[in-house]
Design an enzyme around this catalytic site. Sequence first.
Site, short mmCIF file in Angstrom:
data_model
loop_
_atom_site.label_atom_id
_atom_site.label_comp_id
_atom_site.label_asym_id
_atom_site.label_seq_id
_atom_site.Cartn_x
_atom_site.Cartn_y
_atom_site.Cartn_z
N GLU A 102 0.74 -1.22 0.11
CA GLU A 102 0.01 0.21 0.06
C GLU A 102 0.85 1.25 -0.12
OE1 GLU A 102 -2.88 0.40 2.96
OE2 GLU A 102 -4.40 -0.97 2.03
N HIS A 139 8.44 -26.94 -1.32
CA HIS A 139 7.94 -27.83 -2.03
C HIS A 139 6.75 -27.44 -2.85
CE1 HIS A 139 10.16 -30.85 0.43
NE2 HIS A 139 10.26 -29.65 1.07
N LYS A 147 -13.91 -0.25 -3.99
CA LYS A 147 -15.08 0.03 -3.21
C LYS A 147 -16.28 0.99 -3.93
CE LYS A 147 -12.34 0.84 0.94
NZ LYS A 147 -11.81 1.79 1.75
#
Length: 440
Positions: free
Chosen positions: A286, A307, A421
């Site tokens: 951010e 792995h 948003k």
Amino acid sequence: MITLSNQKVLDFVSKEAIEALKPQVEAGLRALEEGTGAGNDFIGWLHLPSSIQADFLADIEQTACTFRNECDVVVVCGIGGSYLGARAVIEALNSNFQAYETTGGPAIVYAGHNISEDYLFELTTLLRGKRFGIINISKSGTTTETALAFRLLKKQCEDQRGIDVARRVIVCITDAVRGAARTLATQEGYKTYVIPDNVGGRFSVLTPVGLLPIAIAGYDIRALVAGAVEMERATAPSVPFAENIAAQYAATRNALYAAGKKIEILVNFQPKLHYVSEWWKQLYGESEGKDHKGIFPASVDFSTDLHSMGQWIQEGERTIFETVISVDKTRHSLIVPADEQNLDGLNYLAGRHVDEVNKMAELGTQMAHVDGGVPNLRIVMPELSERYLGQLLYFFEKACGVSGYVLGVNPFNQPGVEAYKKNMFSLLGKPGYEKIEVKG
Ligand code: PA5
């Protein structure tokens, strides 16, 4: 103190290339200190550790005590910077199997960081009949994920425990005056703590946002803050470039970025550090990912992910570098037993500590990755304790501010977070949002 080594990046970027960034890094440190850089209204975290007063910590400990006495489960309700710091510290200090242990203080669970119906259903089912409390954390007080979870949990808490007890075991951590969470807290008479105006979410772990949940979990917030104070001093602008680990980290990662290393992978060899990586990803993602620039922060838990992601890291596109957090001393001691049959061929390890195997996996991985073209930075923590976690958190915050300035962005805003948003609110028909058309 925790230490940083950039020796294993020097095959990829020269000492001179890192040194060349010294003027920019020092300018970044000064801009933070003098409050002259971009986003300077959000640098309240800079001297936060050294300005925390003992009576403030005592008040948090007192509230934590109430929760520990009155609750078997505490829900930390928040998202992003409003929960990741607390979770990072609590999980780093908790037993790996805390969820199955019945001793100690209340179990800490998390909500308000997703919108999954199944998650919330299962959480409310888990809490049924339990003595639970809630810490509602939201600086803006309007974050949908958090508000939605809190609405459900508040009602359940009141229904189960009655209004009076609910008022004792619900605490709000929010803005001093603004936002729905503040209005509600005032109306209900909840105990509240303030997230200072000049501290952004992802830099708020050393405010009540992190300190209260950590204290409720039973950890020493004084030692955490003391560690951060040590790092505040060790990374001050007066500390020479070569000795200032925040400056070194900021310079090294920017030199690597300029050399085409666009992805930084934070690596740990202790599963307890998983959420430290989640917190770090938010902090750097951010703060730096803007203006179409920025190192992409990724993370792996080794040796588990050797792995799964090991192949990519060893032989994939050479645009990555690693920053390994190595923990010197384990908390517990466990020796590999001898086995008469030795069918698994492990007797060569008999009598040795499991951690020796882990450390050799760490060293072997570093050698293989460096040989494979992956520069490697190494942070060493003497042990997993409140003090060293305090150092680590502040170190990453300081380096992040400086690194963002070197990159040429404002590390303290997050304008891009609003885009989803806006669309979500339009699609849901929230009043005040224009209807948008879904294409395709
Ligand atoms: O770092 C940030 O500012 C964000 O990640 C916020 O912490 C997050 O979006 C939550 O916001 P709020 O505390 O306003 O609910």
